[in-house]
Design an enzyme around this catalytic site. Structure first.
Site, PDB file in Angstrom:
ATOM      1  N   ARG A 182      -0.115  -6.484  15.685  1.00 51.67           N
ATOM      2  CA  ARG A 182      -0.563  -6.645  14.297  1.00 51.67           C
ATOM      3  C   ARG A 182       0.659  -6.422  13.405  1.00 51.67           C
ATOM      4  O   ARG A 182       1.393  -5.450  13.600  1.00 51.67           O
ATOM      5  CB  ARG A 182      -1.638  -5.593  14.018  1.00 51.67           C
ATOM      6  CG  ARG A 182      -2.381  -5.766  12.741  1.00 51.67           C
ATOM      7  CD  ARG A 182      -3.559  -4.801  12.653  1.00 51.67           C
ATOM      8  NE  ARG A 182      -3.156  -3.421  12.438  1.00 51.67           N
ATOM      9  CZ  ARG A 182      -3.996  -2.416  12.227  1.00 51.67           C
ATOM     10  NH1 ARG A 182      -5.297  -2.634  12.220  1.00 51.67           N
ATOM     11  NH2 ARG A 182      -3.565  -1.193  12.030  1.00 51.67           N
ATOM     12  N   TYR A 216       0.848  -1.202   0.000  1.00 54.72           N
ATOM     13  CA  TYR A 216       0.000   0.000   0.000  1.00 54.72           C
ATOM     14  C   TYR A 216       0.880   1.249   0.000  1.00 54.72           C
ATOM     15  O   TYR A 216       0.705   2.156  -0.822  1.00 54.72           O
ATOM     16  CB  TYR A 216      -0.927  -0.009   1.223  1.00 54.72           C
ATOM     17  CG  TYR A 216      -1.587   1.322   1.479  1.00 54.72           C
ATOM     18  CD1 TYR A 216      -2.523   1.826   0.585  1.00 54.72           C
ATOM     19  CD2 TYR A 216      -1.248   2.080   2.596  1.00 54.72           C
ATOM     20  CE1 TYR A 216      -3.104   3.070   0.798  1.00 54.72           C
ATOM     21  CE2 TYR A 216      -1.835   3.317   2.829  1.00 54.72           C
ATOM     22  CZ  TYR A 216      -2.760   3.804   1.920  1.00 54.72           C
ATOM     23  OH  TYR A 216      -3.333   5.034   2.125  1.00 54.72           O
TER      24      TYR A 216
HETATM   25  N1  UDP Z   1      -5.560  -0.980  16.620  1.00 58.95           N
HETATM   26  C1  UDP Z   1      -5.972  -1.757  17.688  1.00 58.95           C
HETATM   27  N2  UDP Z   1      -7.206  -2.343  17.613  1.00 58.95           N
HETATM   28  C2  UDP Z   1      -8.032  -2.202  16.551  1.00 58.95           C
HETATM   29  C3  UDP Z   1      -7.592  -1.409  15.455  1.00 58.95           C
HETATM   30  C4  UDP Z   1      -6.348  -0.822  15.536  1.00 58.95           C
HETATM   31  O1  UDP Z   1      -5.266  -1.914  18.683  1.00 58.95           O
HETATM   32  O2  UDP Z   1      -9.131  -2.770  16.545  1.00 58.95           O
HETATM   33  C5  UDP Z   1      -4.259  -0.306  16.710  1.00 58.95           C
HETATM   34  C6  UDP Z   1      -3.327  -0.619  15.550  1.00 58.95           C
HETATM   35  O3  UDP Z   1      -2.586  -1.776  15.806  1.00 58.95           O
HETATM   36  C7  UDP Z   1      -2.487   0.652  15.480  1.00 58.95           C
HETATM   37  C8  UDP Z   1      -3.447   1.758  15.952  1.00 58.95           C
HETATM   38  O4  UDP Z   1      -4.486   1.081  16.653  1.00 58.95           O
HETATM   39  O5  UDP Z   1      -1.438   0.579  16.405  1.00 58.95           O
HETATM   40  C9  UDP Z   1      -4.064   2.542  14.818  1.00 58.95           C
HETATM   41  O6  UDP Z   1      -4.560   1.607  13.868  1.00 58.95           O
HETATM   42  P1  UDP Z   1      -5.463   2.036  12.649  1.00 58.95           P
HETATM   43  O7  UDP Z   1      -5.796   0.786  11.883  1.00 58.95           O
HETATM   44  O8  UDP Z   1      -6.612   2.864  13.110  1.00 58.95           O
HETATM   45  O9  UDP Z   1      -4.536   2.990  11.783  1.00 58.95           O
HETATM   46  P2  UDP Z   1      -3.082   2.749  11.140  1.00 58.95           P
HETATM   47  O10 UDP Z   1      -2.130   3.499  12.022  1.00 58.95           O
HETATM   48  O11 UDP Z   1      -2.814   1.281  11.098  1.00 58.95           O
HETATM   49  O12 UDP Z   1      -3.203   3.355   9.797  1.00 58.95           O
END
Ligand code: UDP
Length: 329
Positions: free
Chosen positions: A280, A141
């Site tokens: 993740r 991405y």
């Molecule tokens: N996150 C989490 N639980 C969720 C979704 C996201 O703990 O259900 C965490 C994710 O691992 C990251 C942060 O929240 O550290 C922000 O994630 P998001 O997907 O909103 O945005 P990204 O930074 O990945 O674009």
């Protein structure tokens, strides 16, 4: 003159269409509705369902509406999916964008605002991240957007295309009309609010052993209305004869996953169960923008600098739209 807004039925695109209308502009939306919602676009805004790589369609829209600038949101944006199916991302985000650029060039449209991302930086080597931070994406991405930025630079040099690439940090929040309705939903704030209203039994916290004060990842959340305004200002910059630019959009303040959950508990007054889960893949521990350039070059001043105001707006939209967008208009 009108503005072509690709992906104008999506989360940030629709908020930008709303703001452009409020500023007296004439947006025209092109969206394939794979992830966008027809109902997110006001009925009186010209809407075309189709692909940005469809040269015939784009040419006819540009001619019919006398388009003189394009704001390009249309893209796939699931990081995990991009790892599993990179072809989809390069095809849609890079190759079709190249087609779009070629069509616009043939039609004489030379102003382009591009929805880029902090994912083009990859794992930060310093915080806050300014625009001169090395760009080394860690997923397809990010590469798909990185490559588009390089195409834009080359088209500027060769063909005089003027562009602003806006590198968003974490888009969040809602306006009165436009909110977050993704399927599937992977973002933190909507998931936390789903846990608040019972749609999810709990919210997963992906990793609590990071090298951050509370062990969870820190992000720079930025309200979609502020993002939308930055697109308008970018357009004004180009109209005023401004140079091509790459510009970060963030608040310059980071909040951890646990802080987001705590804020959501305060805003909603509901219990939100948080379950610690493994990390993740591909999540950098800390992402915070240095958005000085946006202020200096665009005169951009975010209105929603605090996390509370962002979460509140998202919660209010959710209460008003418990099922998200209705797909009927
Ligand atoms: N996150 C989490 N639980 C969720 C979704 C996201 O703990 O259900 C965490 C994710 O691992 C990251 C942060 O929240 O550290 C922000 O994630 P998001 O997907 O909103 O945005 P990204 O930074 O990945 O674009």
């Amino acid at each position: 003159m009108a503005i072509l807004v690709t992906g104008g039925a999506g989360y940030i695109g629709s908020a930008t269409v709303e703001l452009l209308r409020d500023r007296g502009e004439s947006p025209v939306v092109l969206d394939n509705l794979v992830y966008g919602h027809r109902a997110a676009v006001p009925a009186d805004v010209p809407f075309y369902q189709g692909d940005v790589g469809d040269r015939e369609l784009v040419t006819s829209i540009v001619t019919k509406h006398k388009i003189d600038a394009c704001i390009h949101f249309a893209a796939y944006a699931y990081v995990g999916e991009s790892v599993k199916d990179p072809s989809k991302y390069f095809e849609n985000n890079t190759l079709r964008t190249n087609e779009l650029l070629n069509t616009l060039r043939e039609c004489g449209v030379r102003r382009f605002v591009f929805s880029s991302t902090c994912a083009t930086y990859g794992d930060p080597v310093r915080i806050p991240i300014d625009e001169s931070h090395p760009q080394k994406p860690v997923n397809p991405y990010g590469w798909s957007k990185f490559m588009t930025e390089r195409i834009l630079e080359s088209y500027d040099t060769a063909y005089g295309l003027k562009f602003v690439a806006l590198r968003y940090f974490n888009a969040a929040g809602a306006t009165e009309r436009c909110g977050e309705h993704h399927d599937p939903e992977t973002h933190l704030i909507p998931n936390v609010l789903s846990a608040a209203d019972g749609e999810l039994p709990f919210v997963s916290v992906f990793g609590s052993d990071y090298d951050t004060p509370d062990g969870t990842c820190i992000r720079d959340y930025i309200h979609i209305e502020d993002l939308a305004n930055a697109h308008f200002l970018a357009l004004e910059h180009l109209r005023g004869g401004g140079d091509s630019e790459k510009i970060n959009l963030g608040n310059g303040v980071g909040f951890s996953v646990l802080e987001v959950i705590e804020t959501a508990r305060a805003v909603t007054g509901r219990e939100i169960e948080a379950r610690m889960e493994p990390r993740r893949a591909g999540d950098p521990p800390l992402l915070i923008a240095d958005a000085t350039k946006a202020r200096e070059v665009l005169g951009w001043v975010p209105k929603h600098a605090g996390l509370r105001s962002i979460v509140e707006s998202a919660w209010n939209w959710r209460l008003e739209n418990p099922n998200g967008y209705s797909e009927e208009l």
